[in-house]
Write a protein that holds these residues in place. Structure first.
Motif, PDB file in Angstrom:
ATOM      1  N   VAL A 186     -14.247  25.713 -15.795  1.00 11.01           N
ATOM      2  CA  VAL A 186     -14.743  26.971 -15.230  1.00 11.01           C
ATOM      3  C   VAL A 186     -14.929  26.843 -13.730  1.00 11.01           C
ATOM      4  O   VAL A 186     -15.259  27.825 -13.045  1.00 11.01           O
ATOM      5  CB  VAL A 186     -16.077  27.391 -15.880  1.00 11.01           C
ATOM      6  N   GLY A 187     -14.720  25.650 -13.203  1.00  7.39           N
ATOM      7  CA  GLY A 187     -14.876  25.428 -11.774  1.00  7.39           C
ATOM      8  C   GLY A 187     -14.589  23.984 -11.417  1.00  7.39           C
ATOM      9  O   GLY A 187     -14.138  23.190 -12.255  1.00  7.39           O
ATOM     10  N   TYR A 188     -14.859  23.672 -10.149  1.00  6.44           N
ATOM     11  CA  TYR A 188     -14.649  22.329  -9.624  1.00  6.44           C
ATOM     12  C   TYR A 188     -15.855  21.932  -8.777  1.00  6.44           C
ATOM     13  O   TYR A 188     -16.461  22.773  -8.105  1.00  6.44           O
ATOM     14  CB  TYR A 188     -13.380  22.272  -8.774  1.00  6.44           C
ATOM     15  N   ARG A 189     -16.154  20.640  -8.806  1.00  6.70           N
ATOM     16  CA  ARG A 189     -17.229  20.089  -7.983  1.00  6.70           C
ATOM     17  C   ARG A 189     -16.633  19.046  -7.053  1.00  6.70           C
ATOM     18  O   ARG A 189     -15.868  18.175  -7.483  1.00  6.70           O
ATOM     19  CB  ARG A 189     -18.293  19.458  -8.881  1.00  6.70           C
ATOM     20  N   ALA A 190     -16.963  19.131  -5.764  1.00  4.86           N
ATOM     21  CA  ALA A 190     -16.418  18.197  -4.780  1.00  4.86           C
ATOM     22  C   ALA A 190     -16.930  16.784  -5.045  1.00  4.86           C
ATOM     23  O   ALA A 190     -18.122  16.575  -5.260  1.00  4.86           O
ATOM     24  CB  ALA A 190     -16.795  18.635  -3.372  1.00  4.86           C
ATOM     25  N   LYS A 191     -16.009  15.813  -5.016  1.00  6.37           N
ATOM     26  CA  LYS A 191     -16.399  14.420  -5.157  1.00  6.37           C
ATOM     27  C   LYS A 191     -17.069  13.949  -3.872  1.00  6.37           C
ATOM     28  O   LYS A 191     -16.692  14.373  -2.770  1.00  6.37           O
ATOM     29  CB  LYS A 191     -15.188  13.561  -5.487  1.00  6.37           C
ATOM     30  N   PRO A 192     -18.028  13.048  -3.963  1.00 12.70           N
ATOM     31  CA  PRO A 192     -18.806  12.670  -2.771  1.00 12.70           C
ATOM     32  C   PRO A 192     -18.104  11.710  -1.816  1.00 12.70           C
ATOM     33  O   PRO A 192     -18.427  11.682  -0.645  1.00 12.70           O
ATOM     34  CB  PRO A 192     -20.064  12.024  -3.362  1.00 12.70           C
ATOM     35  N   HIS A 193     -17.127  10.932  -2.286  1.00 16.21           N
ATOM     36  CA  HIS A 193     -16.501   9.916  -1.432  1.00 16.21           C
ATOM     37  C   HIS A 193     -14.986  10.010  -1.604  1.00 16.21           C
ATOM     38  O   HIS A 193     -14.433   9.543  -2.593  1.00 16.21           O
ATOM     39  CB  HIS A 193     -17.003   8.517  -1.791  1.00 16.21           C
ATOM     40  N   THR A 194     -14.327  10.610  -0.625  1.00 15.24           N
ATOM     41  CA  THR A 194     -12.888  10.848  -0.731  1.00 15.24           C
ATOM     42  C   THR A 194     -12.191  10.455   0.565  1.00 15.24           C
ATOM     43  O   THR A 194     -12.830  10.172   1.584  1.00 15.24           O
ATOM     44  CB  THR A 194     -12.593  12.332  -0.997  1.00 15.24           C
ATOM     45  N   ALA A 195     -10.860  10.467   0.524  1.00 13.39           N
ATOM     46  CA  ALA A 195     -10.061  10.319   1.742  1.00 13.39           C
ATOM     47  C   ALA A 195     -10.186  11.596   2.574  1.00 13.39           C
ATOM     48  O   ALA A 195     -10.702  12.615   2.112  1.00 13.39           O
ATOM     49  CB  ALA A 195      -8.613  10.053   1.376  1.00 13.39           C
ATOM     50  N   LEU A 196      -9.696  11.529   3.803  1.00 14.37           N
ATOM     51  CA  LEU A 196      -9.747  12.727   4.653  1.00 14.37           C
ATOM     52  C   LEU A 196      -8.613  13.674   4.294  1.00 14.37           C
ATOM     53  O   LEU A 196      -7.642  13.301   3.628  1.00 14.37           O
ATOM     54  CB  LEU A 196      -9.732  12.357   6.132  1.00 14.37           C
ATOM     55  N   ILE A 197      -8.724  14.906   4.747  1.00 13.54           N
ATOM     56  CA  ILE A 197      -7.727  15.940   4.499  1.00 13.54           C
ATOM     57  C   ILE A 197      -7.105  16.369   5.827  1.00 13.54           C
ATOM     58  O   ILE A 197      -7.812  16.785   6.747  1.00 13.54           O
ATOM     59  CB  ILE A 197      -8.358  17.155   3.801  1.00 13.54           C
TER      60      ILE A 197
END
Length: 362
Positions: free
Chosen positions: A211-222
């Motif tokens: 039903v949605g998405y939650r941002a992960k706390p530790h990721t690569a840059l975009i």
């Protein structure tokens, strides 16, 4: 020199009127303004060549932005070859565009849709400004973007378009009575219309699958120039509902979707406004304007869901399916735009449902 009036009509200025402001030098830029920068009811704004890292956000008040910058600047970052804006930091970037507005024209700014879906907090600042994203009638001077990445660090370059500006003459907002009349003649949502201080909308937690998405706390840059490039699961966790509700975690950022399909007739523009804080410990906002033709059948939309950017505040909060979480404010256009969202443009979000920013692989 200020431009002459566009015409005497009250309303949001359409694309052809924005073009006339550019021709009259009411809008100028350090680089030529291409036609694709002009939207049906707004103008995209471009980053300049330097980002100033500042220790705090500020409003200039009686001073210019440059004068106040001396009190808050930490160091400068050249953007020509690309530069990283780090999560949790605040930057001030001069924009390529400047204004010399006629005395009857004011303006309001907002982040573009993809900017908000990346949790990239962006606001416009002007000299002597006492509010973010508000430009007084007759303003003459430069424009600045305050940028604060919240979930992902991003790579930016000059010319990147993170926010946009909408021009208007007079008070164009529809009150609730006028909104009811418009909805009766041209349905604005595909379900019941909850009209109270604007057109209310609710959250859809009944979808099959996530039903949605939650941002992960530790990721690569975009890298913001890379579209349809990043794998979703490297940056987002799926959110699934339990018995029609989800629990929002404090500090987390979510992408959800409205239950209603939204329609914006070609003679109107709309904007998502934050809902009253008393409904819960969270904030919902749709970064970006709803252009004329958004979700409209005549513009190839047949109804488009509103994508919701949700951040929970102090305490965990149970969000229920169908709960009203925001409202749309409609404004009258001064004229019908010569080009509409979706029909006449390569619009990324026409006919959308639950959808992440265009940088992620479909």
């Amino acid at each position: 020199m200020n431009a002459t009036p566009i015409n005497d009509a009250v309303g949001v200025l359409p694309s052809q009127a924005i073009s006339r402001l550019i021709a009259a030098n009411a809008i100028t830029a350090t680089q030529p303004i291409p036609m694709e920068q002009i939207q049906p009811a707004s103008l995209d704004l471009r980053l300049g060549t330097v980002a100033h890292r500042v220790r705090a956000s500020f409003l200039p008040g009686t001073a210019t932005v440059t004068e106040r910058l001396a009190d808050f600047a930490m160091h400068d970052i050249a953007l020509e070859n690309g530069a990283v804006l780090e999560k949790g930091c605040v930057y001030l970037v001069p924009l390529m565009e400047s204004l010399a507005l006629p005395p009857e024209i004011d303006a309001v700014a907002n982040a573009k849709s993809s900017t908000g879906r990346l949790d990239l907090f962006t606001r416009l600042i002007t000299d002597q400004g006492e509010e973010f994203d508000r430009i007084d009638a007759g303003y003459t001077g430069p424009l600045w973007a305050e940028i604060s990445p919240r979930s992902f660090s991003v790579l930016v370059r000059p010319g990147l378009r993170l926010n946009q500006i909408r021009f208007r003459q007079g008070q164009a907002m529809l009150d609730d009575d006028a909104l009811r009349v418009l909805h009766a003649s041209t349905r604005l949502v595909d379900g019941p219309a909850h009209i109270d201080g604007g057109l209310g909308f609710s959250v859809d937690l009944s979808l099959e699958g996530p039903v949605g998405y939650r941002a992960k706390p530790h990721t690569a840059l975009i890298d913001l120039d890379r579209l349809n490039h990043y794998p979703v699961d490297a940056f987002w966790e799926e959110v699934h509902a339990t018995d029609g509700h989800i629990i929002l975690d404090p500090g987390a950022f979510y992408i959800l979707v409205s239950r209603e399909a939204v329609h914006v007739p070609p003679e109107y523009a709309a904007e998502m406004a934050p809902y009253l804080a008393m409904v819960g410990e969270f904030r919902v906002h749709y970064a970006g304007f709803f252009d004329p033709g958004f979700g409209n059948t005549d513009a190839g939309g047949a109804g488009s869901r509103g994508v919701l950017e949700v951040r929970c505040h102090e305490a965990p909060f149970a969000l229920e399916h169908g709960q009203i979480v925001g409202r749309l404010v409609y404004e009258k256009m001064q004229q019908r735009p010569e080009k509409l969202y979706g029909a006449d443009m390569n619009s990324n979000y026409q006919g959308q449902g639950l959808k992440l920013a265009k940088h992620f692989k479909l």
